[in-house]
Design a protein around this motif. Structure first.
Motif, PDB file in Angstrom:
ATOM      1  N   ARG A 125      11.408  46.364  44.870  1.00 24.54           N
ATOM      2  CA  ARG A 125      10.032  45.898  45.050  1.00 24.54           C
ATOM      3  C   ARG A 125       9.141  46.998  45.629  1.00 24.54           C
ATOM      4  NH1 ARG A 125       8.448  40.038  47.705  1.00 24.54           N
ATOM      5  NH2 ARG A 125       6.457  39.811  46.603  1.00 24.54           N
ATOM      6  N   PRO A 131       1.163  37.982  54.550  1.00 24.23           N
ATOM      7  CA  PRO A 131       2.361  37.197  54.896  1.00 24.23           C
ATOM      8  C   PRO A 131       2.445  35.871  54.141  1.00 24.23           C
ATOM      9  CG  PRO A 131       1.320  38.071  56.877  1.00 24.23           C
ATOM     10  CD  PRO A 131       0.376  38.347  55.743  1.00 24.23           C
ATOM     11  N   GLN A 132       1.322  35.350  53.687  1.00 21.32           N
ATOM     12  CA  GLN A 132       1.338  34.081  52.970  1.00 21.32           C
ATOM     13  C   GLN A 132       1.793  34.243  51.518  1.00 21.32           C
ATOM     14  OE1 GLN A 132      -1.413  35.245  54.683  1.00 21.32           O
ATOM     15  NE2 GLN A 132      -0.934  34.059  56.527  1.00 21.32           N
ATOM     16  N   ARG A 133       1.394  35.316  50.850  1.00 22.14           N
ATOM     17  CA  ARG A 133       1.681  35.472  49.431  1.00 22.14           C
ATOM     18  C   ARG A 133       2.873  36.372  49.145  1.00 22.14           C
ATOM     19  NH1 ARG A 133      -3.737  36.981  46.294  1.00 22.14           N
ATOM     20  NH2 ARG A 133      -2.175  37.020  44.615  1.00 22.14           N
ATOM     21  N   PRO A 184       6.007  36.513  50.274  1.00 22.99           N
ATOM     22  CA  PRO A 184       7.322  35.911  50.037  1.00 22.99           C
ATOM     23  C   PRO A 184       7.517  35.361  48.631  1.00 22.99           C
ATOM     24  CG  PRO A 184       6.451  35.230  52.168  1.00 22.99           C
ATOM     25  CD  PRO A 184       5.343  35.931  51.458  1.00 22.99           C
ATOM     26  N   ASN A 185       6.421  35.086  47.904  1.00 21.77           N
ATOM     27  CA  ASN A 185       6.542  34.574  46.545  1.00 21.77           C
ATOM     28  C   ASN A 185       6.804  35.736  45.601  1.00 21.77           C
ATOM     29  OD1 ASN A 185       6.464  33.180  44.161  1.00 21.77           O
ATOM     30  ND2 ASN A 185       4.375  32.393  44.412  1.00 21.77           N
ATOM     31  N   HIS A 186       8.069  36.058  45.449  1.00 17.01           N
ATOM     32  CA  HIS A 186       8.445  37.235  44.677  1.00 17.01           C
ATOM     33  C   HIS A 186       8.061  37.102  43.213  1.00 17.01           C
ATOM     34  CE1 HIS A 186      11.468  39.796  42.492  1.00 17.01           C
ATOM     35  NE2 HIS A 186      11.013  40.665  43.358  1.00 17.01           N
ATOM     36  N   ASP A 204       4.452  38.208  42.256  1.00 15.33           N
ATOM     37  CA  ASP A 204       3.992  39.552  42.624  1.00 15.33           C
ATOM     38  C   ASP A 204       3.534  40.296  41.369  1.00 15.33           C
ATOM     39  OD1 ASP A 204       3.547  42.051  43.651  1.00 15.33           O
ATOM     40  OD2 ASP A 204       5.398  42.129  44.815  1.00 15.33           O
ATOM     41  N   ASN A 238      12.123  41.656  63.420  1.00 11.21           N
ATOM     42  CA  ASN A 238      11.825  41.391  62.011  1.00 11.21           C
ATOM     43  C   ASN A 238      12.304  42.529  61.115  1.00 11.21           C
ATOM     44  OD1 ASN A 238      10.513  38.885  62.492  1.00 11.21           O
ATOM     45  ND2 ASN A 238       8.654  39.989  63.117  1.00 11.21           N
TER      46      ASN A 238
END
Length: 592
Positions: free
Chosen positions: A37, A218-220, A222-224, A227, A379
């Motif tokens: 990624r 941070p909101q978008r 994680p939706n791999h 992307d 993290n």
């Protein structure tokens, strides 16, 4: 790290070179991130940056004929400003031989640019024009002044009588020459083109700010699947991404002999020891092998995940210590030599299990079996990995421990969201000032971007990497993006993780020896204190070395071998020697 490829072009180029250009190189293990990624965003950032750079260069080139060549006056000081940034480098504290030339070149470029811009403003508003002139740039008799009689900086013909400066000295030659802009119009044209360039620089910055606050938020993030960086990247990236996602998290580590632990970070006080296996009095010893010792270590290490009793399950569940996320697995290091294709590496479960069984008792030089213990804190900003190898040979037990630490990613990368948010929420005046101050360097930066893109493309066309023999990783993108140091809190956590894990490892080895009926006195003597900053190894009849702070090393031959961390070595009646080094800057020795 995905945000870092938009902020640091040097890091972006390094990621593309390692993972995309050199496609023969197997990916280094990735702890806490997805290298595929990061590569996708690096390629997307380069495509976007190349498009903006090409647009900027086209504007600069077109501006020259549109202003009758007068726009060239801005090229020199602007290139000086770009070159000063290159001379200084990206280091926080560059050496003097870089700082001084960069400082002088930067300020010289600023002064020349300010002089030229002042002349443009004067000419644009017609300050200093005589009332009887037939138009801007003409003296008496309608003859054109300016550069016609110029033969050097010392010639007053170029700057008026007695060295006085008049606007026509700079812009007179283009007046009435049939160009779209004439006289004051030329000056206005140059200022207008500068305004267009400033707008392009502002739009470019705004686009990257939207990417950082949108797709990488941070909101978008994680939706791999959503992307956009991984869409439309081509066949080459698709093939490499499949390799990366298998290699980077596999328990089988294909390595290069020069950098076997590439990807794990910096070594942090690796150590090893060996002890003689002697039967314990009153017991019949059992055969002990490497696998049994590893099996005894793992439960003790994994018990670190369990919080201490807090009086109630609710209080225990509230504990957020990162040791709760400790991970253990067995890995095999295998040299890449011998492969003819990258996809021949035995990453399947059957292939790994065969190598694990063969290497756990082998003790070979190239194929090595390790117990891998990992703790990711902050993290995954701080990753502590401890590699443990146990081997029994010739009636002796050898224990090797190789701790590695990945430091936090660069401060610039961590502040990406903050930088983008500040820019997007700034007032219009602040955005204009930012764009104006960065426009002079746009030409040099654009040329550098296009040059780096051309060099990378040339390497891909001529390097022959696609048909080369597979090679191990040369660099880790995580290590390339790491900072130089950690905060005090992070450093304290690193020491705590390492001390806890190493204490359990040595405790597991001791218990395995004891339960199998072997003596543990020598082992306990050599492992004096794991929790005081390192592992201290001691011999009853030889030299003793201690590394760390405030540690004590003792022997059983009626003497104190040495003491570090604040006091000098003491001597006793033994027959050995001891040396200790501590963080107080001294080296102490004592004869025992």
């Amino acid at each position: 790290m995905c945000a870092g490829v938009y902020l640091d072009d040097g890091y972006r180029d390094a990621v593309i070179d390692e993972l995309y250009v050199h496609e023969e190189r197997i990916a280094a293990p990735s702890y806490g991130f997805d290298a595929a990624r990061v590569l996708a965003h690096a390629l997307r950032a380069r495509r976007t940056e190349l498009a903006w750079a090409a647009g900027v260069v086209v504007l600069w080139v077109l501006a020259v004929p549109l202003t009758g060549g007068m726009f060239v006056m801005l090229v020199g000081p602007c290139l000086m400003l770009s070159l000063s940034g290159w001379l200084r480098g990206s280091s926080r504290q560059p050496p003097l031989y870089r700082r001084i030339p960069a400082f002088l070149l930067r300020w010289y470029g600023r002064l020349v640019l300010a002089f030229v811009l002042a002349g443009l403003v004067v000419a644009a508003f017609g300050f200093g024009d005589s009332e009887d002139s037939g138009g801007y740039g003409y003296g008496e008799g309608g003859t054109s002044g300016g550069f016609g009689g110029y033969d050097g900086y010392g010639d007053s013909g170029a700057f008026g009588q007695a060295g006085s400066f008049e606007p026509e000295d700079l812009f007179g030659p283009v007046a009435g020459s049939g160009l779209p802009f004439g006289g004051a119009g030329t000056a206005w044209g140059i200022l207008a083109l500068l305004g267009v360039l400033t707008t392009v620089v502002a739009l470019r910055r705004g686009q990257f700010a939207r990417i950082l606050t949108g797709e990488l938020s941070p909101q978008r993030f994680p939706n791999h699947a959503a992307d956009p960086a991984e869409r439309g990247t081509g066949v080459r990236f698709g093939r490499l991404a499949r390799y990366l996602r298998v290699e980077q998290h596999a328990p089988l580590v294909m390595y290069s002999a020069s950098q076997p632990f590439c990807g794990a970070g910096s070594p942090y006080q690796p150590w090893n020891l060996s002890v003689e296996l002697r039967p314990r009095k009153g017991s019949t010893p059992e055969a002990i092998d490497n696998a049994k010792i590893i099996e005894r270590i793992v439960p003790l290490v994994e018990a670190l995940r369990i919080p201490s009793p807090h009086g109630s399950p609710q209080l225990a569940a509230a504990v957020r210590d990162r040791l709760r996320e400790l991970r253990t697995d067995e890995c095999v290091f295998l040299p890449v030599t011998g492969l003819t294709r990258r996809d021949q590496a035995p990453y399947d479960s059957a292939g790994f299990e065969a190598h694990r069984r063969g290497s756990v008792e082998e003790g070979g030089e190239s194929r090595r079996h390790f117990l891998r213990i990992r703790v990711g804190g902050w993290n995954e900003e701080v990753v502590v990995t401890v590699f443990v190898r146990v081997h029994t040979q010739g009636g002796m037990l050898m224990l090797e421990v190789a701790p590695h630490v990945l430091l936090p990613v660069r401060k610039l990368f961590q502040d990406a969201d903050r930088i983008a948010h500040r820019h997007r929420n700034n007032n219009w005046f602040g955005k204009v000032v930012w764009a104006l101050t960065h426009t002079p360097r746009s030409f040099g930066d654009a040329l550098a971007t296009l040059g780096r893109g051309a060099v990378s493309g040339w390497k891909m066309l001529t390097g022959g990497n696609g048909g080369a023999l597979p090679d191990g990783p040369a660099r880790s993108v995580r290590e390339l993006g790491s900072d130089w140091d950690a905060s005090l809190f992070q450093d304290m956590d690193i020491n705590r993780y390492l001390k806890s894990v190493q204490d359990r490892v040595t405790g597991g080895v001791r218990l395995a020896l004891y339960e199998a009926g072997w003596q543990t006195d020598e082992f306990e003597q050599k492992i004096v204190n794991v929790g005081a900053g390192a592992v201290f190894i001691e011999s009853a009849h030889g030299s003793t070395i201690g590394i760390g702070d405030k540690n004590h090393i003792t022997t059983n031959n009626n003497g104190v071998a040495g003491r570090t961390g604040g006091a000098a070595g003491k001597s006793g009646n033994g027959n050995g020697s001891a040396n200790g080094t501590g963080n107080d800057g001294g080296v102490r020795s004592g004869n025992t």
